[in-house]
Design an enzyme around this catalytic site. Structure first.
Site, PDB file in Angstrom:
ATOM      1  N   ASP A 123      60.825  42.725  64.008  1.00 18.56           N
ATOM      2  CA  ASP A 123      62.094  42.088  64.376  1.00 18.56           C
ATOM      3  C   ASP A 123      62.701  41.157  63.329  1.00 18.56           C
ATOM      4  OD1 ASP A 123      60.529  39.721  64.667  1.00 18.56           O
ATOM      5  OD2 ASP A 123      60.217  40.108  66.802  1.00 18.56           O
TER       6      ASP A 123
ATOM      7  N   HIS B   5      53.997  47.157  60.298  1.00 16.12           N
ATOM      8  CA  HIS B   5      54.672  48.238  61.026  1.00 16.12           C
ATOM      9  C   HIS B   5      56.129  48.407  60.595  1.00 16.12           C
ATOM     10  CE1 HIS B   5      51.499  47.875  64.475  1.00 16.12           C
ATOM     11  NE2 HIS B   5      51.028  48.454  63.402  1.00 16.12           N
TER      12      HIS B   5
ATOM     13  N   CYS C 212      72.739  58.590  54.689  1.00 19.05           N
ATOM     14  CA  CYS C 212      72.553  58.040  53.345  1.00 19.05           C
ATOM     15  C   CYS C 212      73.720  58.492  52.470  1.00 19.05           C
ATOM     16  CB  CYS C 212      71.239  58.588  52.800  1.00 19.05           C
ATOM     17  SG  CYS C 212      70.821  58.090  51.129  1.00 19.05           S
TER      18      CYS C 212
ATOM     19  N   CYS D  59      73.432  60.099  49.899  1.00 16.34           N
ATOM     20  CA  CYS D  59      73.114  61.455  49.437  1.00 16.34           C
ATOM     21  C   CYS D  59      73.428  62.502  50.514  1.00 16.34           C
ATOM     22  CB  CYS D  59      71.635  61.550  49.026  1.00 16.34           C
ATOM     23  SG  CYS D  59      70.500  61.719  50.423  1.00 16.34           S
TER      24      CYS D  59
END
Ligand code: OAD
Length: 227
Positions: A88, A103, A132, A134
């Site tokens: 978070d 994580h 993205c 790309c």
């Protein structure tokens, strides 16, 4: 000195935990939302869930537990490490800088095409799924069930656990490995292991001290007492 934190430390900021009452895994199935297969099957559904969590977290503020850990880092000047299972970003916002994220981070996105990773704090995200530059699809920069933890973070966490003289375990059910192994490694290397949790956990019988209560209440009291 080091700490391992879990979802319980953010509960007092209004961020749901995973396994307790009201926990995310009581209402959602991880296999539908937090696996590579779920993302391949239905990226929109997965992104909607992460977008919902991002909007919840964006409204949350670091609490007294997070702030106590930031104070501990500044008191210990270069001798305190924070290892977290949380994605978070509330530890960053509280002011900790020596953080190992096991994580991942919900505020990063990774391209499944080119592998680029970047920070993204847009809430809500639109359109979903995000793309993205790309053209590839972006995924949340978090670790899903069935995936390896980031190797560098894990290696760093093992080294920290082996060196720590005091190892605090705060607000985690201590059932998810390899994170849950860290306090045990610290114990085996001679650390004093201190747990704070609302309820007994898998770790409680091993810990030298296991305190029942809220991190945001107990940790500041301990720090005041240790001045
Ligand atoms: P859990 O939801 O499994 O456990 C949260 C723990 O925090 C429980 O043991 C609660 O009793 C305790 N708790 C709740 N509120 C607290 C408070 N105010 N003060 C002290 N303790 C409190 O969360 P984690 O242990 O973080 O993984 O879960 C580990 C991993 O399982 C997560 O990182 C996530 C999840 O699946 C991934 O997403 C990869």
């Amino acid at each position: 000195m080091a700490t391992l934190t879990g979802a319980g430390i953010s509960a007092e900021s209004g961020v749901p935990t995973f396994r307790g009452p009201g926990g995310l895994w009581r209402n959602f199935r991880p296999e539908d939302l937090a696996t590579p297969e779920a993302f391949a099957r239905n990226p929109n559904l997965v992104w909607e869930w992460y977008d919902w969590r991002r909007s919840l977290i964006a409204k949350a503020e670091p609490n007294a537990g997070h702030r106590a850990l930031a104070e501990l880092e500044s008191r210990k000047a270069g001798k305190f490490w924070l290892i977290t299972q949380n994605v978070d970003g509330l530890h960053d916002r509280a002011g900790n800088r020596r953080i190992v994220k096991l994580h991942g981070d919900i505020w990063t996105v990774c391209c499944v095409g080119c592998g680029a990773e970047k920070r993204n704090v847009q809430v809500p995200l639109a359109p979903l799924p995000p793309r993205c530059e790309c053209g590839g699809m972006l995924r949340p920069g978090v670790v899903w069930f069935g995936e390896m933890l980031p190797a560098k973070a894990l290696e760093q966490a093992y080294a920290i656990a082996q060196r720590a003289e005091v190892f605090l375990v705060l607000g985690t059910s201590s059932v998810v490995y390899p994170a849950a192994a860290l306090p045990r490694i610290a114990f085996d290397h001679g650390a004093r292991v201190i747990e704070i949790n609302l309820e007994p956990t898998e770790l409680s019988s091993l810990a030298h001290i296991s305190l029942r209560g809220k991190v945001g209440e107990l940790l500041p009291q301990i720090l005041t007492g240790a001045r």
